[in-house]
Design an enzyme around this catalytic site. Structure first.
Site, PDB file in Angstrom:
ATOM      1  N   TYR A 140       0.863  -1.180   0.000  1.00 27.35           N
ATOM      2  CA  TYR A 140       0.000   0.000   0.000  1.00 27.35           C
ATOM      3  C   TYR A 140       0.898   1.229   0.000  1.00 27.35           C
ATOM      4  O   TYR A 140       1.878   1.286   0.742  1.00 27.35           O
ATOM      5  CB  TYR A 140      -0.903   0.018   1.232  1.00 27.35           C
ATOM      6  CG  TYR A 140      -2.256  -0.593   0.992  1.00 27.35           C
ATOM      7  CD1 TYR A 140      -3.254   0.153   0.376  1.00 27.35           C
ATOM      8  CD2 TYR A 140      -2.534  -1.896   1.374  1.00 27.35           C
ATOM      9  CE1 TYR A 140      -4.505  -0.399   0.145  1.00 27.35           C
ATOM     10  CE2 TYR A 140      -3.781  -2.461   1.150  1.00 27.35           C
ATOM     11  CZ  TYR A 140      -4.765  -1.704   0.528  1.00 27.35           C
ATOM     12  OH  TYR A 140      -5.990  -2.237   0.310  1.00 27.35           O
ATOM     13  N   LYS A 190      -1.615   1.126 -25.547  1.00 23.00           N
ATOM     14  CA  LYS A 190      -1.886   1.622 -26.899  1.00 23.00           C
ATOM     15  C   LYS A 190      -0.568   1.847 -27.664  1.00 23.00           C
ATOM     16  O   LYS A 190       0.303   0.999 -27.656  1.00 23.00           O
ATOM     17  CB  LYS A 190      -2.753   2.883 -26.844  1.00 23.00           C
ATOM     18  CG  LYS A 190      -4.124   2.687 -26.188  1.00 23.00           C
ATOM     19  CD  LYS A 190      -4.982   3.924 -26.340  1.00 23.00           C
ATOM     20  CE  LYS A 190      -6.368   3.742 -25.754  1.00 23.00           C
ATOM     21  NZ  LYS A 190      -6.377   3.845 -24.281  1.00 23.00           N
ATOM     22  N   ASP A 198      -6.104  14.910 -24.104  1.00 20.98           N
ATOM     23  CA  ASP A 198      -6.082  13.465 -23.873  1.00 20.98           C
ATOM     24  C   ASP A 198      -5.378  12.833 -25.072  1.00 20.98           C
ATOM     25  O   ASP A 198      -5.950  12.725 -26.153  1.00 20.98           O
ATOM     26  CB  ASP A 198      -7.513  12.951 -23.742  1.00 20.98           C
ATOM     27  CG  ASP A 198      -7.597  11.450 -23.509  1.00 20.98           C
ATOM     28  OD1 ASP A 198      -6.579  10.762 -23.677  1.00 20.98           O
ATOM     29  OD2 ASP A 198      -8.706  10.968 -23.182  1.00 20.98           O
ATOM     30  N   ARG A 224      -1.105  -1.687 -19.052  1.00 23.25           N
ATOM     31  CA  ARG A 224      -2.369  -0.962 -18.962  1.00 23.25           C
ATOM     32  C   ARG A 224      -2.308  -0.018 -17.758  1.00 23.25           C
ATOM     33  O   ARG A 224      -2.096  -0.454 -16.624  1.00 23.25           O
ATOM     34  CB  ARG A 224      -3.529  -1.935 -18.815  1.00 23.25           C
ATOM     35  CG  ARG A 224      -3.730  -2.824 -20.044  1.00 23.25           C
ATOM     36  CD  ARG A 224      -4.978  -3.651 -19.927  1.00 23.25           C
ATOM     37  NE  ARG A 224      -6.160  -2.798 -19.900  1.00 23.25           N
ATOM     38  CZ  ARG A 224      -6.769  -2.320 -20.991  1.00 23.25           C
ATOM     39  NH1 ARG A 224      -6.296  -2.607 -22.190  1.00 23.25           N
ATOM     40  NH2 ARG A 224      -7.837  -1.575 -20.879  1.00 23.25           N
ATOM     41  N   GLU A 239      -0.480   4.855  -0.584  1.00 21.89           N
ATOM     42  CA  GLU A 239      -1.212   6.097  -0.782  1.00 21.89           C
ATOM     43  C   GLU A 239      -0.328   7.290  -0.473  1.00 21.89           C
ATOM     44  O   GLU A 239       0.484   7.264   0.453  1.00 21.89           O
ATOM     45  CB  GLU A 239      -2.461   6.147   0.104  1.00 21.89           C
ATOM     46  CG  GLU A 239      -3.642   5.393  -0.457  1.00 21.89           C
ATOM     47  CD  GLU A 239      -3.705   3.961   0.022  1.00 21.89           C
ATOM     48  OE1 GLU A 239      -2.631   3.429   0.380  1.00 21.89           O
ATOM     49  OE2 GLU A 239      -4.802   3.381   0.025  1.00 21.89           O
ATOM     50  N   THR A 269      -2.877   7.121 -21.670  1.00 23.70           N
ATOM     51  CA  THR A 269      -2.670   5.773 -21.177  1.00 23.70           C
ATOM     52  C   THR A 269      -1.223   5.403 -21.459  1.00 23.70           C
ATOM     53  O   THR A 269      -0.521   6.095 -22.209  1.00 23.70           O
ATOM     54  CB  THR A 269      -3.597   4.769 -21.890  1.00 23.70           C
ATOM     55  OG1 THR A 269      -3.450   4.935 -23.304  1.00 23.70           O
ATOM     56  CG2 THR A 269      -5.039   4.987 -21.496  1.00 23.70           C
TER      57      THR A 269
END
Length: 489
Positions: free
Chosen positions: A81, A290, A258, A296, A83, A287
């Protein structure tokens, strides 16, 4: 880079060829471990590789990541974790995650020439949500706090907080419409972006299908959005981002781009100058798969005035960062900084031109009449088909695509009237311009031999022998350009 800078250069070696033997051993061992616990998952994994090797993958949003990228995701970094941000975590023991995130962000900044990079988003949609809220925080929340004389929203009076909440929920967004090639997250009403903002869309010229900058400017002056979104999911042309920035500046809007689809063409210096969004946009999202050929995930690049707000993406919008995916992003971004990636990106664009020209020579109808990026958008109404019918018939023949809306689509967003093709994945396999001309021939063969069944927009009949004939021809192309050669499972 201009097309003639590639000349007759020798194509890059197959993806992962330099360590194929080592990768084979790693994957065989990993699958043996999986098999001992849940053999069905191991079998599905093997089958997925076999399916990808045996099909013509032409989905514009898909690619093939290198074995190094894929292996980076399968590690104990997944167990942490983390954060927060580098050096400012809500959990202890994140020093190695800090290293991973720092390296990934460094590669992103250097690759794209950006002053700031945020590598935590889990997807492109997450990246866009973080970007939207960072813009709201910078443009709406921060001035409201300053006016109230407090440093944090928790310190606002209830009355001031209610006023701020209404301001945050009452802002305007102008983005490209879905049927013109925009994305769901650019203000499409069923998407959260269309619910967050008062939304309006700009389209393309009804005759040419091309972006009309004067019309965009007029819409911006009339609507006065806080955010102007540029970029696309299915627009087969380049955009002048300097002009889009001028439009945004004229109405006091933040320009958000984008570039999820064409990030690889930016990274590979196929798009430069006014066609490179990073120097012109306030915030750029993408992203990492692509055309960028990574795992991903999502990524945000921003000008310094938005950095602090973007850094609060977790926990403002995101759940805990995925350290193993950030590690894979770092590997992919490092690969994209190598000279070979520029050659790859140029071949992606050259191959799209060849595919488009192949369709046009065979009488097909293309939205905008061609392409100058990695996307070819075929209007299948000229074959008497819906996009749904064409997509399914092509899949029967081993050609993997996706149906897509076209401007003023008479069949709507579900059945559609278009098929979107992309060249990044097969270019990764080594396909060249002659191969893509052959792909255009095979696709045309399938579509001319497909007929609708009655009035159904989904049912169709594919002429006997067509699927087998096309699969046999495709197999020859695929055998000449193997996927992960040397990788034996």
């Amino acid at each position: 880079m201009p097309a003639d800078s590639i000349g007759t250069a020798t194509p890059a070696p197959p993806l992962g060829a330099e360590y194929a033997d080592t990768a084979s051993a790693a994957y065989r061992a990993a699958l043996q471990v999986l098999e001992s616990v849940e053999p069905r998952i191991a079998a599905a994994t093997r089958k997925e590789l076999a399916d990808q090797r045996d099909s013509l993958k032409l989905i514009a949003s898909e690619n093939y990541a290198s074995p190094a990228v894929l292996l980076a995701m399968g590690s104990w970094l997944s167990d942490k974790y983390a954060e927060g941000t580098v050096g400012h975590r809500f959990y202890a023991g994140c020093q190695n995650v800090d290293t991973v995130e720092s390296v990934a962000a460094e590669h992103a900044r250097e690759l794209f020439g950006a002053p700031y990079a945020y590598v935590q988003p889990h997807s492109g949609i997450d990246a866009n949500l973080v970007a939207y809220w960072a813009i709201l925080a910078t443009r709406v929340e921060a001035p409201a706090l300053a006016e109230s004389g407090v440093k944090h929203v928790n310190d606002l009076s209830e009355a001031d907080w209610e006023t701020l909440r209404h301001k945050l929920g009452g802002q305007r967004l102008l983005g490209m419409s879905l049927d013109a090639g925009g994305h769901l997250t650019h203000g499409f009403r069923p998407n959260i972006s269309g619910k967050m903002f008062f939304q309006r869309s700009y389209g393309t010229d009804p005759e040419t299908g091309l972006l009309d900058y004067d019309a965009v400017a007029a819409a911006a002056r009339e609507f006065k959005p806080l955010i102007l979104v540029a970029g696309y999911s299915a627009y087969p042309r380049r955009i002048n981002f300097a002009t889009m920035r001028e439009i945004a500046d004229d109405v006091g809007a933040t320009l958000m781009v984008d570039m999820a689809h064409f990030a690889g063409l930016v990274a590979g210096k196929v798009f430069t100058g006014d066609e490179d969004p990073v120097p012109h946009a306030h915030v750029t999202t993408t992203t990492t798969h692509k055309s960028l050929r990574g795992p991903r995930g999502g990524l945000i690049l921003a000008q310094p005035e938005y950095a602090d707000a973007v850094d609060r993406g977790c926990p403002m919008v995101l759940g805990g960062p995925l350290p193993h995916v950030m590690a894979a992003k770092a590997v992919a971004l490092a690969e994209a900084r190598r000279p070979a990636f520029g050659s790859y990106a140029q071949r992606v664009a050259d191959n799209a031109q060849a595919l488009a020209e192949g369709f046009l020579r065979r009488g097909a109808r293309l939205v905008t009449g061609g392409t100058d990026n990695h996307i070819v958008l075929l209007d299948v109404t000229s074959f008497g088909l819906t996009g749904r019918q064409a997509e399914s018939a092509l899949l029967d023949a081993g050609v993997v695509t996706n149906r897509n809306s076209i401007p003023a689509d008479p069949n709507g967003a579900w059945y559609t009237s278009g098929i979107r093709f992309g060249t990044p994945a097969l270019t990764t396999r080594g396909f060249g311009t002659a191969d893509f001309d052959r792909v255009a021939e095979l696709v045309t063969d399938v579509l001319t031999n497909t007929t609708p069944q009655g009035s159904s927009k989904a049912k169709y009949t594919l002429a006997d022998g067509t699927a087998e004939r096309v699969r046999a021809s495709a197999a020859e192309l695929l055998a000449a350009n193997p996927l992960y050669p040397g990788l034996a499972l």
